[in-house]
Design an enzyme around this catalytic site. Structure first.
Site, short mmCIF file in Angstrom:
data_model
loop_
_atom_site.label_atom_id
_atom_site.label_comp_id
_atom_site.label_asym_id
_atom_site.label_seq_id
_atom_site.Cartn_x
_atom_site.Cartn_y
_atom_site.Cartn_z
N LEU A 181 0.86 -1.18 0.00
CA LEU A 181 0.00 0.00 0.00
C LEU A 181 0.90 1.24 0.00
CD1 LEU A 181 -2.80 -0.84 2.62
CD2 LEU A 181 -3.12 -0.45 0.17
N ASP A 182 0.56 2.22 -0.84
CA ASP A 182 1.32 3.48 -0.84
C ASP A 182 1.21 4.16 0.52
OD1 ASP A 182 1.93 3.17 -3.54
OD2 ASP A 182 0.12 4.24 -4.19
N PRO A 183 2.16 5.03 0.86
CA PRO A 183 2.08 5.75 2.14
C PRO A 183 0.75 6.49 2.33
CG PRO A 183 4.26 6.01 1.22
CD PRO A 183 3.44 5.27 0.18
N ALA B 214 -2.16 5.64 1.21
CA ALA B 214 -3.27 4.70 1.33
C ALA B 214 -3.42 4.14 2.74
CB ALA B 214 -3.08 3.55 0.34
N ARG C 47 -3.67 4.44 -8.78
CA ARG C 47 -3.30 5.81 -9.19
C ARG C 47 -3.39 5.97 -10.71
NH1 ARG C 47 2.45 6.32 -7.44
NH2 ARG C 47 2.39 4.06 -7.13
#
Length: 284
Positions: free
Chosen positions: A38-40, A42, A172
């Site tokens: 997970l991206d930061p 998210a 994204r």
């Protein structure tokens, strides 16, 4: 020694790797990893793999995931989310009808070009390092599977969707592509994973709620962690052959390529491959 998974709810503002490293306070020599980054920015469901379960993390990461996605229309950033720098802007905001029409073009198997700000590698070096250096690299499109896109709401340039997808899909990029298809620009403002590999966010925990008294009970065993794979149970003679790396003739009713293997006492042995009337060890 712990082995299994923990179903966590990652907060925003921290990388997946940094978050799961907090589990080391409860571990001794066990390895720790995760199944699906997970991206930061998210939040949401993050499967932490402990001990021997790190060897099976790919089988969890390859399964379907669902997200709540919030997209700001009319803006595009260099990272694809609101944490990045705005690089394009437009006053054109499509209608709800146009958005729903655009969404239909992204259901099923589609080609997607991964973002430059990602951990994928080119010549052994992560994409994001090239991005930070301002270097151009050729990024090839990849086939991904979008199972479902549900329209949730559209209000004041904010589009909310619920998306279920297969492995390797970048929300994204999907947000940008949907907005572009509708004639506008888009960037993600909020992203929350609500399910992964059959586990739901409602059954997750946060690391801050863990302690040495409840840690063990929160761990899901490897056999149960891989619940989305069919399973077979075999006697000791077949188990012994599989452990030795031998193929065993066996016609299975399951059409799945990979299955969980249990012994006669329902102890998890590993993953076997189902191939043309035979089973053989895949990962034990």
């Amino acid at each position: 020694m712990y082995s299994g998974i923990l179903v966590l709810d990652k907060p925003t503002g921290i990388s997946s790797g940094e978050y799961i490293r907090k589990l080391k306070n409860f571990l001794t020599t066990e390895k720790v990893g995760h199944a699906g980054t997970l991206d930061p920015l998210a939040t949401g469901l993050l499967i932490a793999c402990l001990g021997q379960m790190t060897r099976f993390s790919d089988y969890l990461a390859d399964l379907s995931k669902s997200y709540e996605v919030e997209i700001l229309l009319g803006s595009q950033t260099n990272t694809g989310d609101i944490d990045g720098e705005e690089i394009k802007k437009t006053d054109f905001i499509p209608s709800e009808k146009d958005i729903k029409k655009a969404i239909k073009n992204f259901i099923g198997e589609i080609n997607q070009i991964p973002p430059i700000y990602s951990a994928l590698k080119y010549k052994g070096k992560p994409f994001y390092k090239y991005a930070r250096e301002g270097a151009d690299i050729k990024i090839e499109p990849r086939k991904i599977l979008i199972h479902q896109i549900n329209f949730v709401s559209f209000y004041k340039n904010i589009l909310k969707l619920e998306i279920t997808c297969g492995k390797g899909a970048y929300m994204r990029v999907l947000a940008e592509d949907i907005a572009k298809n509708a004639g506008s620009l888009g960037t993600i403002t909020n992203l929350r994973r609500i399910s992964s590999a059959g586990f739901e966010i409602e059954n997750s925990t946060i690391i801050e709620e863990l302690n040495h008294d409840n840690f063990k009970e929160k761990i899901i065993t490897p056999g149960d962690a891989l619940q989305r794979l069919d399973d077979i149970q075999c006697g000791s003679e077949i188990i012994e052959k599989i452990i030795k790396g031998q193929k065993v003739e066996m016609k299975l009713t399951s059409e799945d390529k990979f299955l969980r293997l249990f012994d006669s006492k329902r102890n998890f042995v590993g993953i076997i491959e189902n191939c043309n009337g035979f089973i053989k060890p895949k990962r034990l």
